[in-house]
Design a protein around this motif. Structure first.
Motif, PDB file in Angstrom:
ATOM      1  N   LEU A  37       0.825  -1.208   0.000  1.00  0.00           N
ATOM      2  CA  LEU A  37       0.000   0.000   0.000  1.00  0.00           C
ATOM      3  C   LEU A  37       0.859   1.257   0.000  1.00  0.00           C
ATOM      4  O   LEU A  37       0.567   2.219  -0.711  1.00  0.00           O
ATOM      5  CB  LEU A  37      -0.934   0.004   1.211  1.00  0.00           C
ATOM      6  N   GLN A  38       1.929   1.265   0.781  1.00  0.00           N
ATOM      7  CA  GLN A  38       2.819   2.435   0.831  1.00  0.00           C
ATOM      8  C   GLN A  38       3.485   2.658  -0.526  1.00  0.00           C
ATOM      9  O   GLN A  38       3.577   3.778  -0.997  1.00  0.00           O
ATOM     10  CB  GLN A  38       3.885   2.246   1.920  1.00  0.00           C
ATOM     11  N   ARG A  39       3.922   1.578  -1.170  1.00  0.00           N
ATOM     12  CA  ARG A  39       4.549   1.679  -2.492  1.00  0.00           C
ATOM     13  C   ARG A  39       3.545   2.218  -3.518  1.00  0.00           C
ATOM     14  O   ARG A  39       3.858   3.107  -4.308  1.00  0.00           O
ATOM     15  CB  ARG A  39       5.092   0.323  -2.905  1.00  0.00           C
ATOM     16  N   ASP A  40       2.302   1.711  -3.494  1.00  0.00           N
ATOM     17  CA  ASP A  40       1.275   2.191  -4.418  1.00  0.00           C
ATOM     18  C   ASP A  40       0.934   3.658  -4.145  1.00  0.00           C
ATOM     19  O   ASP A  40       0.762   4.444  -5.079  1.00  0.00           O
ATOM     20  CB  ASP A  40       0.008   1.341  -4.309  1.00  0.00           C
ATOM     21  N   TYR A  41       0.842   4.015  -2.880  1.00  0.00           N
ATOM     22  CA  TYR A  41       0.553   5.402  -2.510  1.00  0.00           C
ATOM     23  C   TYR A  41       1.659   6.332  -3.011  1.00  0.00           C
ATOM     24  O   TYR A  41       1.387   7.371  -3.607  1.00  0.00           O
ATOM     25  CB  TYR A  41       0.398   5.517  -0.992  1.00  0.00           C
ATOM     26  N   ASN A  42       2.913   5.946  -2.783  1.00  0.00           N
ATOM     27  CA  ASN A  42       4.043   6.757  -3.245  1.00  0.00           C
ATOM     28  C   ASN A  42       4.029   6.893  -4.762  1.00  0.00           C
ATOM     29  O   ASN A  42       4.318   7.960  -5.299  1.00  0.00           O
ATOM     30  CB  ASN A  42       5.361   6.159  -2.776  1.00  0.00           C
ATOM     31  N   SER A  43       3.685   5.826  -5.444  1.00  0.00           N
ATOM     32  CA  SER A  43       3.608   5.860  -6.902  1.00  0.00           C
ATOM     33  C   SER A  43       2.542   6.854  -7.357  1.00  0.00           C
ATOM     34  O   SER A  43       2.758   7.619  -8.308  1.00  0.00           O
ATOM     35  CB  SER A  43       3.298   4.462  -7.428  1.00  0.00           C
ATOM     36  N   GLN A  44       1.409   6.862  -6.695  1.00  0.00           N
ATOM     37  CA  GLN A  44       0.341   7.804  -7.033  1.00  0.00           C
ATOM     38  C   GLN A  44       0.749   9.251  -6.730  1.00  0.00           C
ATOM     39  O   GLN A  44       0.440  10.158  -7.506  1.00  0.00           O
ATOM     40  CB  GLN A  44      -0.951   7.446  -6.282  1.00  0.00           C
ATOM     41  N   ILE A  45       1.439   9.460  -5.633  1.00  0.00           N
ATOM     42  CA  ILE A  45       1.920  10.808  -5.297  1.00  0.00           C
ATOM     43  C   ILE A  45       2.915  11.281  -6.361  1.00  0.00           C
ATOM     44  O   ILE A  45       2.834  12.422  -6.836  1.00  0.00           O
ATOM     45  CB  ILE A  45       2.583  10.821  -3.894  1.00  0.00           C
ATOM     46  N   GLU A  46       3.846  10.414  -6.753  1.00  0.00           N
ATOM     47  CA  GLU A  46       4.806  10.768  -7.806  1.00  0.00           C
ATOM     48  C   GLU A  46       4.087  11.105  -9.096  1.00  0.00           C
ATOM     49  O   GLU A  46       4.423  12.087  -9.762  1.00  0.00           O
ATOM     50  CB  GLU A  46       5.794   9.624  -8.040  1.00  0.00           C
ATOM     51  N   LEU A  47       3.096  10.304  -9.466  1.00  0.00           N
ATOM     52  CA  LEU A  47       2.349  10.561 -10.696  1.00  0.00           C
ATOM     53  C   LEU A  47       1.640  11.906 -10.631  1.00  0.00           C
ATOM     54  O   LEU A  47       1.640  12.662 -11.609  1.00  0.00           O
ATOM     55  CB  LEU A  47       1.342   9.434 -10.934  1.00  0.00           C
TER      56      LEU A  47
END
Length: 130
Positions: A37-47
């Protein structure tokens, strides 16, 4: 009587060990879910930052390069966009890289394009948690 008490204690210890092993497995699974979840969240923030910064970069571009004669061709999954303008072809690539990798990335792009590139970088204001 002593052997039955020791057998009961042994049985209780085995049950507790089984219970503890089950709880440990559950905890490891929950930690794995949290990391995903943290990795997916970070990916969304980067996007989100990439999209915001890309919009700002393209909005401040020269109006002639954004004219009606542009023929955009894009691969949105890679973040790559090409535009044709009077026989010239422009490529825009947006994304995120680590600050430590910036100099190496600049050299690589400069060498691969033989110096025919313009790079713009912008830092993400709020650090992304890892």
């Amino acid at each position: 009587a002593d052997s039955s008490g020791s057998a009961r204690q042994s049985s209780m210890l085995e049950e507790m060990e089984t219970l503890i092993n089950g709880k440990e497995s559950e905890l490891q699974e929950l930690n794995s879910f949290r990391e995903n979840l943290q990795r997916d969240y970070n990916s969304q923030i980067e996007l989100r930052y990439v999209l915001e910064k890309s919009r700002a970069f393209f909005d401040e571009a020269d109006p002639e390069t954004r004219g009606a004669r542009n023929d955009p061709v894009g691969d949105t999954e890679n973040g790559s966009v090409s535009q044709r303008l009077d026989g010239l072809r422009f490529h825009f690539i947006t994304g995120t890289i680590l600050q430590e990798e910036r100099a190496r990335f600049e050299r690589m792009v400069f060498r691969s394009t033989r110096g025919n590139c313009l790079m713009k970088f912008s830092e993400i204001e709020n650090p992304i948690e890892s």
